[in-house]
Scaffold this motif. Sequence first.
Motif, short mmCIF file in Angstrom:
data_model
loop_
_atom_site.label_atom_id
_atom_site.label_comp_id
_atom_site.label_asym_id
_atom_site.label_seq_id
_atom_site.Cartn_x
_atom_site.Cartn_y
_atom_site.Cartn_z
N LEU A 1 8.04 -21.97 79.93
CA LEU A 1 8.00 -22.65 81.23
C LEU A 1 7.86 -24.16 81.05
CD1 LEU A 1 7.79 -22.67 84.32
CD2 LEU A 1 5.34 -22.20 84.06
N LEU B 1 5.26 -24.56 91.52
CA LEU B 1 5.46 -23.26 90.88
C LEU B 1 5.25 -22.20 91.95
CD1 LEU B 1 3.57 -23.72 87.48
CD2 LEU B 1 6.00 -24.06 87.98
N TYR C 1 11.04 -25.49 79.73
CA TYR C 1 12.03 -25.46 80.82
C TYR C 1 11.85 -26.68 81.72
CZ TYR C 1 14.39 -23.89 85.07
OH TYR C 1 15.20 -23.82 86.18
N ILE C 2 10.61 -26.97 82.07
CA ILE C 2 10.33 -28.13 82.92
C ILE C 2 10.77 -29.41 82.22
CG2 ILE C 2 8.46 -29.53 83.90
CD1 ILE C 2 7.02 -26.83 84.52
N LEU D 1 12.41 -16.66 86.47
CA LEU D 1 12.28 -16.87 85.03
C LEU D 1 11.65 -15.69 84.30
CD1 LEU D 1 10.97 -20.57 84.97
CD2 LEU D 1 13.30 -19.78 84.56
N ILE E 1 10.14 -24.25 91.47
CA ILE E 1 10.50 -23.31 90.41
C ILE E 1 9.96 -21.94 90.79
CG2 ILE E 1 10.21 -22.70 87.98
CD1 ILE E 1 9.92 -25.70 87.41
N ILE F 1 6.35 -30.91 91.19
CA ILE F 1 6.83 -29.58 90.87
C ILE F 1 5.96 -28.55 91.58
CG2 ILE F 1 7.18 -27.91 89.01
CD1 ILE F 1 7.51 -30.38 87.16
N GLU G 1 14.74 -29.42 81.86
CA GLU G 1 15.45 -29.55 83.12
C GLU G 1 15.17 -30.88 83.83
OE1 GLU G 1 17.72 -27.34 84.59
OE2 GLU G 1 17.61 -26.44 82.59
#
Length: 98
Positions: free
Chosen positions: A26, A44, A29-30, A12, A7, A42, A33
């Motif tokens: 955030l 970042l 969003y995680i 964003l 990401i 993940i 998604e």
Amino acid sequence: MVATVNIKLKDLFNDSLVTRESVHFLINYIDNELGEEDCYDITLDFTGIVFMSRVFADELYKQINLKNIHKSITFANMPLIIKALLKVAKKYKLKERK
């Protein structure tokens, strides 16, 4: 099977990470998604981020570490000043718990 997701925070938030609400965006969003499954690593990616507020750092640390997000989250391309700010947030939160 573990999926890796990158990401890019700049996509964003432009180049600044400022508010607690941004952290909540955030995290949502995680979750939206990727779903609730634990099968994600993940990353970042901080490429292009030039500023992060103390408020953002505190909330990010809290959401990732104290809320026990069930995904593996790592940081990449983090400027030294932002890394130092997250370290301060971690130290403060640990002291607060005692």
